[in-house]
Design a protein around this motif. Sequence first.
Motif, PDB file in Angstrom:
ATOM      1  N   GLU A 269      11.910  10.069 -17.830  1.00  0.00           N
ATOM      2  CA  GLU A 269      10.918   9.394 -17.480  1.00  0.00           C
ATOM      3  C   GLU A 269      10.326   9.848 -15.697  1.00  0.00           C
ATOM      4  O   GLU A 269      11.454  10.185 -14.740  1.00  0.00           O
ATOM      5  CB  GLU A 269      11.656   8.516 -16.957  1.00  0.00           C
ATOM      6  N   LYS A 270       9.378   9.871 -14.659  1.00  0.00           N
ATOM      7  CA  LYS A 270       9.207   9.855 -13.386  1.00  0.00           C
ATOM      8  C   LYS A 270       8.526   9.004 -12.540  1.00  0.00           C
ATOM      9  O   LYS A 270       8.850   9.036 -11.312  1.00  0.00           O
ATOM     10  CB  LYS A 270       8.317  10.389 -13.333  1.00  0.00           C
ATOM     11  N   THR A 271       8.294   7.810 -13.722  1.00  0.00           N
ATOM     12  CA  THR A 271       7.440   6.690 -12.426  1.00  0.00           C
ATOM     13  C   THR A 271       8.061   5.436 -13.181  1.00  0.00           C
ATOM     14  O   THR A 271       8.525   4.989 -14.042  1.00  0.00           O
ATOM     15  CB  THR A 271       5.743   6.539 -13.050  1.00  0.00           C
ATOM     16  N   LEU A 272       7.320   4.145 -12.561  1.00  0.00           N
ATOM     17  CA  LEU A 272       8.369   3.401 -12.624  1.00  0.00           C
ATOM     18  C   LEU A 272       7.701   2.698 -14.239  1.00  0.00           C
ATOM     19  O   LEU A 272       8.383   1.868 -15.817  1.00  0.00           O
ATOM     20  CB  LEU A 272       7.297   2.256 -11.240  1.00  0.00           C
ATOM     21  N   GLY A 273       6.396   2.629 -14.824  1.00  0.00           N
ATOM     22  CA  GLY A 273       6.054   2.794 -15.998  1.00  0.00           C
ATOM     23  C   GLY A 273       6.959   3.304 -17.027  1.00  0.00           C
ATOM     24  O   GLY A 273       7.217   2.917 -18.218  1.00  0.00           O
ATOM     25  N   GLU A 274       7.424   4.834 -16.779  1.00  0.00           N
ATOM     26  CA  GLU A 274       7.761   5.610 -17.750  1.00  0.00           C
ATOM     27  C   GLU A 274       8.920   4.470 -17.992  1.00  0.00           C
ATOM     28  O   GLU A 274       9.754   4.612 -18.868  1.00  0.00           O
ATOM     29  CB  GLU A 274       8.157   6.591 -17.003  1.00  0.00           C
ATOM     30  N   LEU A 275       9.827   3.889 -17.304  1.00  0.00           N
ATOM     31  CA  LEU A 275      11.261   3.764 -17.141  1.00  0.00           C
ATOM     32  C   LEU A 275      10.707   2.329 -17.568  1.00  0.00           C
ATOM     33  O   LEU A 275      12.010   1.501 -18.440  1.00  0.00           O
ATOM     34  CB  LEU A 275      11.824   3.630 -15.332  1.00  0.00           C
ATOM     35  N   GLN A 276       9.745   2.114 -17.613  1.00  0.00           N
ATOM     36  CA  GLN A 276       9.751   0.520 -18.463  1.00  0.00           C
ATOM     37  C   GLN A 276       9.484   0.812 -19.612  1.00  0.00           C
ATOM     38  O   GLN A 276       9.997  -0.008 -20.387  1.00  0.00           O
ATOM     39  CB  GLN A 276       8.916  -0.306 -17.683  1.00  0.00           C
ATOM     40  N   ALA A 277       8.370   1.990 -20.203  1.00  0.00           N
ATOM     41  CA  ALA A 277       8.673   2.451 -21.254  1.00  0.00           C
ATOM     42  C   ALA A 277       9.941   2.692 -22.391  1.00  0.00           C
ATOM     43  O   ALA A 277      10.384   2.126 -23.234  1.00  0.00           O
ATOM     44  CB  ALA A 277       7.520   3.318 -21.239  1.00  0.00           C
TER      45      ALA A 277
ATOM     46  N   ALA B   4      19.704   8.252  -8.018  1.00  0.00           N
ATOM     47  CA  ALA B   4      18.567   7.805  -8.013  1.00  0.00           C
ATOM     48  C   ALA B   4      17.845   6.919  -8.712  1.00  0.00           C
ATOM     49  O   ALA B   4      18.758   6.360 -10.160  1.00  0.00           O
ATOM     50  CB  ALA B   4      16.700   8.723  -7.416  1.00  0.00           C
ATOM     51  N   LEU B   5      16.995   5.577  -8.736  1.00  0.00           N
ATOM     52  CA  LEU B   5      16.312   4.696  -9.228  1.00  0.00           C
ATOM     53  C   LEU B   5      16.104   5.111 -11.040  1.00  0.00           C
ATOM     54  O   LEU B   5      16.603   4.325 -11.952  1.00  0.00           O
ATOM     55  CB  LEU B   5      15.072   3.871  -8.808  1.00  0.00           C
ATOM     56  N   THR B   6      15.925   6.146 -10.862  1.00  0.00           N
ATOM     57  CA  THR B   6      15.296   6.681 -12.141  1.00  0.00           C
ATOM     58  C   THR B   6      16.526   6.932 -13.009  1.00  0.00           C
ATOM     59  O   THR B   6      16.774   6.999 -14.591  1.00  0.00           O
ATOM     60  CB  THR B   6      14.757   8.216 -11.842  1.00  0.00           C
ATOM     61  N   GLN B   7      17.407   7.423 -12.489  1.00  0.00           N
ATOM     62  CA  GLN B   7      18.458   7.644 -13.340  1.00  0.00           C
ATOM     63  C   GLN B   7      20.114   6.775 -13.665  1.00  0.00           C
ATOM     64  O   GLN B   7      20.239   6.302 -14.726  1.00  0.00           O
ATOM     65  CB  GLN B   7      19.527   8.948 -12.928  1.00  0.00           C
ATOM     66  N   GLN B   8      19.180   5.823 -12.816  1.00  0.00           N
ATOM     67  CA  GLN B   8      20.335   4.241 -12.821  1.00  0.00           C
ATOM     68  C   GLN B   8      19.716   3.237 -14.117  1.00  0.00           C
ATOM     69  O   GLN B   8      20.567   3.114 -14.695  1.00  0.00           O
ATOM     70  CB  GLN B   8      19.981   3.353 -11.097  1.00  0.00           C
ATOM     71  N   VAL B   9      18.277   3.077 -14.381  1.00  0.00           N
ATOM     72  CA  VAL B   9      17.984   2.552 -15.281  1.00  0.00           C
ATOM     73  C   VAL B   9      18.012   3.231 -16.471  1.00  0.00           C
ATOM     74  O   VAL B   9      18.682   2.443 -17.950  1.00  0.00           O
ATOM     75  CB  VAL B   9      16.803   2.354 -14.783  1.00  0.00           C
ATOM     76  N   GLN B  10      17.667   5.382 -16.561  1.00  0.00           N
ATOM     77  CA  GLN B  10      18.110   5.656 -17.916  1.00  0.00           C
ATOM     78  C   GLN B  10      19.456   5.814 -17.859  1.00  0.00           C
ATOM     79  O   GLN B  10      20.528   5.440 -19.629  1.00  0.00           O
ATOM     80  CB  GLN B  10      18.338   6.830 -17.072  1.00  0.00           C
ATOM     81  N   SER B  11      21.139   5.276 -17.234  1.00  0.00           N
ATOM     82  CA  SER B  11      22.232   4.922 -17.573  1.00  0.00           C
ATOM     83  C   SER B  11      22.135   3.697 -18.629  1.00  0.00           C
ATOM     84  O   SER B  11      23.189   3.120 -18.999  1.00  0.00           O
ATOM     85  CB  SER B  11      23.233   5.722 -16.341  1.00  0.00           C
TER      86      SER B  11
ATOM     87  N   ASN C  95       0.474  -0.996   0.024  1.00  0.00           N
ATOM     88  CA  ASN C  95      -0.349  -0.467   0.114  1.00  0.00           C
ATOM     89  C   ASN C  95       0.662   2.029  -0.416  1.00  0.00           C
ATOM     90  O   ASN C  95       0.480   1.831   0.494  1.00  0.00           O
ATOM     91  CB  ASN C  95      -0.993  -0.275   1.607  1.00  0.00           C
ATOM     92  N   PHE C  96       1.479   0.890  -0.809  1.00  0.00           N
ATOM     93  CA  PHE C  96       3.082   2.446  -1.086  1.00  0.00           C
ATOM     94  C   PHE C  96       2.538   2.991  -2.418  1.00  0.00           C
ATOM     95  O   PHE C  96       2.723   2.200  -3.399  1.00  0.00           O
ATOM     96  CB  PHE C  96       3.726   2.801  -0.478  1.00  0.00           C
ATOM     97  N   ASN C  97       3.543   4.381  -2.899  1.00  0.00           N
ATOM     98  CA  ASN C  97       2.826   4.701  -4.078  1.00  0.00           C
ATOM     99  C   ASN C  97       4.347   4.127  -5.092  1.00  0.00           C
ATOM    100  O   ASN C  97       5.412   4.439  -4.269  1.00  0.00           O
ATOM    101  CB  ASN C  97       3.115   5.847  -4.625  1.00  0.00           C
TER     102      ASN C  97
ATOM    103  N   ALA D 169      11.153   5.622  -8.227  1.00  0.00           N
ATOM    104  CA  ALA D 169      11.631   5.849  -8.845  1.00  0.00           C
ATOM    105  C   ALA D 169      13.055   6.833  -8.334  1.00  0.00           C
ATOM    106  O   ALA D 169      13.949   7.592  -8.803  1.00  0.00           O
ATOM    107  CB  ALA D 169      10.970   6.683  -9.934  1.00  0.00           C
ATOM    108  N   GLN D 170      12.741   7.818  -6.867  1.00  0.00           N
ATOM    109  CA  GLN D 170      13.736   8.710  -6.000  1.00  0.00           C
ATOM    110  C   GLN D 170      14.272   7.879  -5.541  1.00  0.00           C
ATOM    111  O   GLN D 170      14.980   8.423  -4.904  1.00  0.00           O
ATOM    112  CB  GLN D 170      12.926   9.734  -5.553  1.00  0.00           C
TER     113      GLN D 170
END
Lengths: 171, 171
Positions: free
Chosen positions: A80-88, A49-56, A32-34, A39-40
């Motif tokens: 990207e800001k969300t896990l869904g966007e990172l998956q895309a 953060a996770l976002t930049q790790q995935v992008q990199s 029950n958390f967002n 991502a941050q």
Amino acid sequence: MSTFETISQFTRMLKNLDQWLQTATAFAQTRNFNPDVLAQARLAPDQYALTQQVQSACDAAKYAAAYLSGQKAPSHPDTEKTLGELQARIQTCVAYLNTFKAPDFAGAEERRVAPPWMEGNSVRGADYLTRIAVPNFYFHVTTAYAILRHNGVELGKRDFIGVRSWTDFSE
Amino acid sequence: MSTFETISQFTRMLKNLDQWLQTATAFAQTRNFNPDVLAQARLAPDQYALTQQVQSACDAAKYAAAYLSGQKAPSHPDTEKTLGELQARIQTCVAYLNTFKAPDFAGAEERRVAPPWMEGNSVRGADYLTRIAVPNFYFHVTTAYAILRHNGVELGKRDFIGVRSWTDFSE
């Protein structure tokens, strides 16, 4: 381990990364958390953060394929800001990597590679792949995995390696 | 990226790992805590601590070199408890890797590799290296790095990659 085999392995690892994000999303829903809070998440205040790790991770794979085949890499802005966007983003990168065939990397080992950040210097393709692209790629996928594990997502080494059975190797 | 080049890269990364442990020891002394506390640090309660990450990185490199050359790997018991002992373990592994020359890996890509944990199965050498040994090796060195970063040790990507200038590549 040819250049093409290494790029194919990057593709496999990106698909594994996609699965970890899926597992993280399911974990967040159960707790029950967002999920996008993850991502941050980061392991140290001065580390990505996770976002930049995935992008990199995506960029390390994309640029290796482009540089070693002599192509210009497509632009994938870091929005990207969300896990869904990172998956895309991962899917976009995988689709690009899937456009390559083994002959695209003919002569890659001896090709001079000169990324902009080398400021006019260049290195041999084989050195670029072995000593820069591969460690850099695995740095970012492993750190992404570590951020998720540190936040309680249930993942194990088999999820990291992505091999479910030895018959996987018959492909 | 030949098998020998990959094993040589493992050696470079193990030397980098040795340097991170050295930096961690200096950091602990500056902050007045026992550096060996870090040996038991981990990112998740069900993940390996630093000690096992270093031991596993060494073993991933050692077994790759042994299996792909058709040799029997030497035994390196997991007895380390301090950062100094982990640095000695790394040195032992590096000394072993340094015994190999490129011709030792002739035919390595097509050699069948059958680690005991595959329980009678085997994989092609090239698949073992690309899909098991390399991801596994980088998993453990990156997680070791992440544990140190998470505990405040001042390290950056240049320390991870271990390249100080582009002339390093002329070797």
